[in-house]
Design a protein around this motif. Structure first.
Motif, mmCIF file in Angstrom:
data_model
loop_
_atom_site.group_PDB
_atom_site.id
_atom_site.type_symbol
_atom_site.label_atom_id
_atom_site.label_comp_id
_atom_site.label_asym_id
_atom_site.label_seq_id
_atom_site.Cartn_x
_atom_site.Cartn_y
_atom_site.Cartn_z
ATOM 1 N N ARG A 7 0.840 -1.197 0.000
ATOM 2 C CA ARG A 7 0.000 0.000 0.000
ATOM 3 C C ARG A 7 0.880 1.254 0.000
ATOM 4 N N HIS A 8 0.351 2.302 -0.594
ATOM 5 C CA HIS A 8 1.038 3.591 -0.632
ATOM 6 C C HIS A 8 1.170 4.106 0.800
ATOM 7 N N PRO A 9 2.322 4.649 1.178
ATOM 8 C CA PRO A 9 2.508 5.105 2.567
ATOM 9 C C PRO A 9 1.473 6.138 3.009
ATOM 10 N N ALA A 10 0.996 6.942 2.082
ATOM 11 C CA ALA A 10 0.020 7.965 2.445
ATOM 12 C C ALA A 10 -1.329 7.357 2.822
ATOM 13 N N ASN A 11 -1.577 6.147 2.380
ATOM 14 C CA ASN A 11 -2.864 5.524 2.630
ATOM 15 C C ASN A 11 -2.791 4.361 3.616
ATOM 16 N N GLN A 12 -1.615 3.983 4.053
ATOM 17 C CA GLN A 12 -1.470 2.843 4.958
ATOM 18 C C GLN A 12 -2.291 3.035 6.229
ATOM 19 N N TYR A 13 -2.166 4.180 6.868
ATOM 20 C CA TYR A 13 -2.897 4.446 8.105
ATOM 21 C C TYR A 13 -4.400 4.416 7.856
ATOM 22 N N ARG A 14 -4.826 5.040 6.748
ATOM 23 C CA ARG A 14 -6.255 5.087 6.425
ATOM 24 C C ARG A 14 -6.805 3.682 6.202
ATOM 25 N N HIS A 15 -6.012 2.803 5.591
ATOM 26 C CA HIS A 15 -6.466 1.433 5.344
ATOM 27 C C HIS A 15 -6.555 0.647 6.647
ATOM 28 N N ASP A 16 -5.551 0.784 7.480
ATOM 29 C CA ASP A 16 -5.499 0.000 8.709
ATOM 30 C C ASP A 16 -6.515 0.456 9.756
ATOM 31 N N HIS A 17 -7.007 1.669 9.644
ATOM 32 C CA HIS A 17 -7.936 2.206 10.648
ATOM 33 C C HIS A 17 -9.327 2.452 10.071
ATOM 34 N N ARG A 18 -9.731 1.616 9.125
ATOM 35 C CA ARG A 18 -11.078 1.737 8.560
ATOM 36 C C ARG A 18 -12.113 1.337 9.609
ATOM 37 N N THR A 19 -13.280 1.953 9.531
ATOM 38 C CA THR A 19 -14.379 1.560 10.406
ATOM 39 C C THR A 19 -14.958 0.244 9.895
ATOM 40 N N SER A 20 -15.789 -0.381 10.704
ATOM 41 C CA SER A 20 -16.402 -1.633 10.269
ATOM 42 C C SER A 20 -17.293 -1.397 9.052
ATOM 43 N N GLY A 21 -17.956 -0.254 8.982
ATOM 44 C CA GLY A 21 -18.781 0.068 7.817
ATOM 45 C C GLY A 21 -17.942 0.213 6.554
ATOM 46 N N GLN A 22 -16.774 0.819 6.680
ATOM 47 C CA GLN A 22 -15.888 0.974 5.523
ATOM 48 C C GLN A 22 -15.346 -0.380 5.074
ATOM 49 N N ARG A 23 -15.007 -1.244 6.044
ATOM 50 C CA ARG A 23 -14.544 -2.590 5.687
ATOM 51 C C ARG A 23 -15.644 -3.378 4.994
ATOM 52 N N LEU A 24 -16.891 -3.243 5.493
ATOM 53 C CA LEU A 24 -18.019 -3.935 4.870
ATOM 54 C C LEU A 24 -18.227 -3.443 3.439
ATOM 55 N N ALA A 25 -18.195 -2.133 3.245
ATOM 56 C CA ALA A 25 -18.375 -1.577 1.899
ATOM 57 C C ALA A 25 -17.283 -2.073 0.956
ATOM 58 N N ASP A 26 -16.050 -2.113 1.427
ATOM 59 C CA ASP A 26 -14.949 -2.611 0.597
ATOM 60 C C ASP A 26 -15.130 -4.084 0.260
ATOM 61 N N SER A 27 -15.573 -4.869 1.246
ATOM 62 C CA SER A 27 -15.784 -6.301 1.019
ATOM 63 C C SER A 27 -16.907 -6.547 0.020
ATOM 64 N N VAL A 28 -18.018 -5.836 0.178
ATOM 65 C CA VAL A 28 -19.147 -5.999 -0.743
ATOM 66 C C VAL A 28 -18.738 -5.597 -2.148
ATOM 67 N N THR A 29 -18.019 -4.504 -2.268
ATOM 68 C CA THR A 29 -17.565 -4.050 -3.580
ATOM 69 C C THR A 29 -16.645 -5.084 -4.221
ATOM 70 N N ALA A 30 -15.772 -5.670 -3.422
ATOM 71 C CA ALA A 30 -14.858 -6.687 -3.958
ATOM 72 C C ALA A 30 -15.624 -7.905 -4.463
ATOM 73 N N VAL A 31 -16.696 -8.277 -3.761
ATOM 74 C CA VAL A 31 -17.492 -9.433 -4.185
ATOM 75 C C VAL A 31 -18.311 -9.095 -5.426
ATOM 76 N N PHE A 32 -19.080 -8.000 -5.368
ATOM 77 C CA PHE A 32 -19.949 -7.642 -6.487
ATOM 78 C C PHE A 32 -19.166 -7.285 -7.739
#
Length: 145
Positions: A7-32
């Motif tokens: 991951r890009h260093p500028a986004n590493q923190y943002r990725h690691d500290h996602r809320t559960s809603g953000q993780r769910l949205a990312d997971s659903v998007t990856a599946v769909f």
């Protein structure tokens, strides 16, 4: 969660500290957004229609397949907002990355100028002479955006 070194260093923190809603949205998007989902959904729809057309005894959703349409509508009603949430977050992440890249580029330019002056001497006017050429190139790049 362990760091993702790809991951890009500028986004590493943002990725690691996602809320559960953000993780769910990312997971659903990856599946769909996968071929696997499209293939499985196509198979399910084909079987659903075949059972309801051919097997007269098991017709729980006869033509025009109102229940199947209801399932698709429900799926779309939940999937669309989650996909939009994930896309908006990705766009925000891309903006952070672009800003980080710009700052890195500015720092690299400053180092190059210092390195050039060290190599050519303080009285060298190469950088000043190249400035109109660089400005022209930057203007041309800006027009392409």
């Amino acid at each position: 969660m362990t760091p993702h070194h790809h991951r890009h260093p500028a986004n590493q923190y943002r990725h690691d500290h996602r809320t559960s809603g953000q993780r769910l949205a990312d997971s659903v998007t990856a599946v769909f957004g996968s071929w696997r989902f499209i293939i499985v959904q196509t198979a399910v729809v084909t079987v659903w229609i075949a059972i309801n057309v051919v097997a007269v005894l098991y017709r729980w959703d006869p033509y025009p397949f109102i229940l199947l349409n209801l399932l698709f509508s429900t799926q779309a009603a939940y999937a669309a907002p989650l996909i939009l949430l994930s896309q908006n977050r990705q766009a925000d992440t891309d903006r952070v990355k672009a800003e980080h890249d710009y700052q890195v580029n500015q720092l690299a330019l400053q180092y190059l100028i210092v390195w050039h002056r060290d190599a050519h001497g303080a009285d060298c006017d190469c950088v000043r002479r190249a400035e109109p050429i660089v400005e022209g190139m930057l203007t041309a790049l800006a027009r392409e955006l």
